[in-house]
Design an enzyme around this catalytic site. Structure first.
Site, PDB file in Angstrom:
ATOM      1  N   GLY A 169      26.091 -31.957 -45.823  1.00  0.00           N
ATOM      2  CA  GLY A 169      27.385 -32.140 -46.051  1.00  0.00           C
ATOM      3  C   GLY A 169      27.905 -32.989 -45.219  1.00  0.00           C
ATOM      4  N   HIS A 170      29.340 -32.946 -44.687  1.00  0.00           N
ATOM      5  CA  HIS A 170      30.143 -34.139 -44.424  1.00  0.00           C
ATOM      6  C   HIS A 170      29.470 -34.689 -42.872  1.00  0.00           C
ATOM      7  CE1 HIS A 170      33.892 -36.191 -43.708  1.00  0.00           C
ATOM      8  NE2 HIS A 170      34.099 -35.526 -42.595  1.00  0.00           N
ATOM      9  N   PHE A 171      28.910 -33.673 -41.978  1.00  0.00           N
ATOM     10  CA  PHE A 171      28.725 -34.236 -40.716  1.00  0.00           C
ATOM     11  C   PHE A 171      27.149 -34.201 -40.794  1.00  0.00           C
ATOM     12  CE2 PHE A 171      32.951 -32.863 -39.291  1.00  0.00           C
ATOM     13  CZ  PHE A 171      33.113 -34.118 -38.807  1.00  0.00           C
TER      14      PHE A 171
END
Length: 320
Positions: A296-298
């Site tokens: 995902g994002h991180f």
């Protein structure tokens, strides 16, 4: 005697008078690792700007620019990996991490101002050329720095950092409404992004193995978001993000003109900056190493070892 030493040590700590690590009698201090990470600060424009630094300043510099709503803390495990061969600087932006947080009514929180502070930090550290890791908010900050002096940037490492309209999908609709009408109502509609549930979602959504994400991440971040006045800081940054979109064509033209080498390591399950924003870089940049990661994002939380390995190989090729 031992009890007296403990009492005097505790008193000194409470008084804030001990600035160095404590060494008890008979305990030798271990030699510091040559790749130790130091957390320090520099006063710029009347603010203390915190930054992590590691590695030999005589080596090529790698600048790590964090995203929302975190800080240089997101690079805590990457920095020592890079520091063996590179000089690494990871700042905290104003209002983020350990940097000062002026009141939003008295300071203009903007991506342009943050970029200027990052440039000033590098200048005062006598950094010339540098490679830069761009993530989330770090992308428009880094690209604004690049636009001021393209020849200073030796390479990009791009991780879920946008520079194309294709990367702004439905997630951004309420933020775009705020760009159009900066009303209290539209601002209040964004405060949900600043809650613990939203912060935890940013770290865990799209992750293959949620157990790989240390909950200290979102607890640490939420403490910073919950400081009095910080929501107003974040609303100012949400609003100003709209100023970056008009700069996209300029940055893309600079990519085509200067052709910095780029390593793209992108969490493909990110809803904030989806993979649609990663592919257009290949249209403008010729020397691109492209990796979509199943996270995902991180992305560093789940694929930190992979990203560190790819970065070292890429940086060795492009900056040394």
């Amino acid at each position: 005697m031992k009890l007296e030493i403990l009492h005097s040590t505790a008193a000194a700590l409470l008084a804030g008078s001990l600035l160095l690590p404590i060494t008890m009698p008979g305990q030798a201090r271990a030699a510091e690792s040559p790749f130790a990470v130091h957390m320090t600060a520099m006063e710029i424009d009347g603010m203390n700007i915190a930054y992590r630094e590691a590695g030999d300043p005589n080596n090529p510099t790698v600048l790590l620019l964090h995203g929302f709503p975190t800080s240089s803390h997101m690079f805590r495990e990457l920095i020592p990996e890079l520091a063996e061969r590179y000089h690494v600087i990871a700042p905290d932006y104003p209002g983020f991490g350990a940097s000062d947080m002026p009141d939003a009514d008295s300071y203009e929180y903007s991506f342009a101002n943050t970029a200027e502070i990052m440039i000033e930090l590098l200048d005062r550290k006598n950094v010339g050329d540098y490679a830069v890791y761009l993530m989330d908010y770090g992308a428009p900050i880094g690209y604004r720095m690049f636009a001021q002096n393209p020849d200073r940037v030796s390479a990009f490492v791009i991780q879920n950092g946008n520079a194309y309209d294709e990367g702004l999908r439905e997630f951004w609709d309420p933020i775009k409404a705020y760009w159009t009408d900066k009303s209290p109502e539209n601002g209040d509609a964004l405060r949900g992004f600043l809650t613990l549930d939203a912060t935890k979602w940013q770290f865990t959504h799209g992750v293959g193995d949620v157990s790989s994400v240390n909950p200290d991440n979102y607890w640490h971040v939420q403490y910073l978001l919950d400081r009095p006045g910080n929501q107003e800081v974040q609303l100012e940054m949400f609003y100003d993000y709209g100023s970056n979109v008009g700069e996209y064509p300029k940055w893309q033209a600079l990519f085509r003109e200067h052709q910095p080498p780029a390593l793209i390591v992108w969490g493909q399950n990110d809803m904030i900056f989806p993979a649609e924003g990663a592919h257009p870089y290949k249209q403008d940049l010729q020397d691109v190493e492209f990796h979509l990661l199943d996270t995902g994002h991180f992305a560093l939380e789940e694929y930190g070892d992979v990203i560190a390995s790819e970065m070292l190989e890429f940086l060795d090729r492009t900056t040394r």
